[in-house]
Design a protein around this motif. Structure first.
Motif: not given
Length: 105
Positions: A1-2, A7-8, A68-69, A93-99
C-alpha cells in the motif's frame, strides 16, 4: 500500500539505527460494508484517549468509514525508539498529512 511503501522509503533514506523490518505499519479500516442491507442497529466506538463513547445509528452507517494507522516498533532500545519517533513524524508530515487525514502523533 501507499502508506507502507512510503514509510519504508523514509526509513531507507533517513534511518541509521532503524531498519525497514523494525517498523511495522498496521492499517485498520471499519465500514458498514453491506450498504442498505446492514443488519447493525447501533455501533458503539470507545475513544480511549478522550474517554468518550461514540454512538453510531443505523442510518449513519451508510456513510460511515473509520481508518486508523498504527506504527509498531520491534526493537525496544531507547536510541532506536527516539529515531523511530523522528522518522514517524517525518513520514506523517511528508506523506500522510498531504493526503489530508486526521492524525494523532
Amino acid at each position: 500500500s501507499y502508506f507502507k511503501e512510503s514509510l519504508q522509503q523514509i526509513v531507507r533514506e533517513k534511518g541509521n539505527l532503524v531498519k525497514n523490518d523494525d517498523m511495522v505499519l498496521v492499517h485498520k479500516r471499519v465500514s458498514c460494508g453491506m450498504g442498505q442491507n446492514n443488519p447493525v442497529e447501533r455501533v458503539l466506538f470507545l475513544n480511549v484517549r478522550e474517554k468518550k463513547i461514540k454512538n453510531i445509528k443505523a442510518q449513519d452507517l451508510f456513510h460511515f468509514e473509520e481508518e486508523e494507522l498504527l506504527i509498531t516498533l520491534r526493537p525496544s532500545d531507547p536510541d532506536v525508539l527516539e529515531e523511530a519517533h523522528k522518522l514517524a513524524r517525518i513520514w506523517v508530515e511528508d506523506k500522510v498529512l498531504p493526503k489530508q487525514l486526521d492524525i494523532d502523533v
